[in-house]
Design an enzyme around this catalytic site. Structure first.
Site, mmCIF file in Angstrom:
data_model
loop_
_atom_site.group_PDB
_atom_site.id
_atom_site.type_symbol
_atom_site.label_atom_id
_atom_site.label_comp_id
_atom_site.label_asym_id
_atom_site.label_seq_id
_atom_site.Cartn_x
_atom_site.Cartn_y
_atom_site.Cartn_z
ATOM 1 C CB SER A 141 -0.884 0.018 1.246
ATOM 2 O OG SER A 141 -1.471 1.293 1.445
ATOM 3 C CE1 TYR A 156 -3.383 -2.010 5.111
ATOM 4 C CE2 TYR A 156 -2.976 0.284 4.525
ATOM 5 C CZ TYR A 156 -3.317 -1.013 4.166
ATOM 6 O OH TYR A 156 -3.595 -1.296 2.844
#
Length: 257
Positions: A141, A156
């Site tokens: 990501s 994350y």
């Protein structure tokens, strides 16, 4: 001949968003599919949609956030005598909770699903990947490299940073065995979930969001699931036969600044 003719791809989180769009793109290029996701009804629906292509589609209902699901998926693939050529680790969780409020259970869930599951699935199917000279695509990501205001992403970002390091280290280790390992790092993509989130915004909030997109994305727009799927097809195919250890930002230029 289609780019993935007679290959078999296993995709986790494959019934929706980027995962399903990649499954569709793989199917168009001739790949047989093993789709892993939680929702049995959604899997049935997506299987019917994919079976319009001349390929074999296997679905496995499993919550990869549960530790027992890894052995369930592996056992089902082996039981059906499926040999995996392409493994796409797409299933993930992202909960944007301030660091000071993050509890250990949620941290562990991020670490398990986003980092440990890809590690263990690759290990489980390594013999297949070696014998077929196959390849792995991990999903990272932009949050591995770029943070945004009001999006506290420590857990994350940590796991996606780990996936990028893991991708490079594993590519280095498996190169001599003929197995390629790459990662894709998407920007914000207009998946059904993102669209639903945007629809919940009031007019002012939506205007601010759209203005932010034009400011931080050089291409001034969000991505579509097929943008990620097209990169996945390329990386999975022989067109990328000399590419391994790469982390490819497909993000409209977000991480250029």
């Amino acid at each position: 001949m289609r780019l993935l003719h007679e290959k078999t791809a296993l995709i986790t989180g494959g019934s929706d968003g980027i995962g399903f769009e990649t499954a569709r793109a793989f199917a168009k290029e001739g790949a047989h599919l093993v789709i892993v996701a939680r929702d049995k009804e959604k899997l049935k629906e997506k299987k019917r949609e994919l079976e319009k292509y001349p390929i074999q589609v296997t679905t496995i209902s499993a919550d990869m956030g549960c530790k027992s699901s890894i052995s369930k998926v592996v056992a089902e693939v082996k039981r059906k005598k499926i040999k995996v050529n392409i493994l796409m680790n797409n299933a993930a969780i992202a909960r944007f909770i301030p660091f000071e409020n993050m509890d250990e259970d949620t941290l562990d869930y991020h670490w398990h699903l986003n980092a440990k599951v890809p590690y263990l699935l690759i290990k489980a199917f390594l013999d297949d990947l070696k014998s077929t000279q196959g390849n792995v695509i991990n999903m990272s990501s932009y949050f591995a490299k770029r943070m945004l205001p009001d999006r506290p992403s420590t857990s994350y970002s940590m796991t996606k940073g780990a996936i990028e390091s893991f991708t490079k280290a594993l590519a280095f280790e498996l190169g001599e065995k003929g197995v390629r390992v790459n990662a894709i790092a998407p920007g914000v993509v207009l998946t059904p979930q993102v669209k639903a989130n945007m629809e919940r915004l009031d007019t002012d909030a939506r205007d601010r969001f759209n203005a932010m997109i034009k400011h931080i994305y050089p291409l001034q727009k969000l991505g579509e699931p097929e943008d990620i799927a097209n990169m996945a097809v390329f990386l999975a195919s022989k067109q990328a036969k000399w590419i391994t250890g790469g982390v490819f930002g497909v993000d409209g230029g977000l991480t250029t600044h």
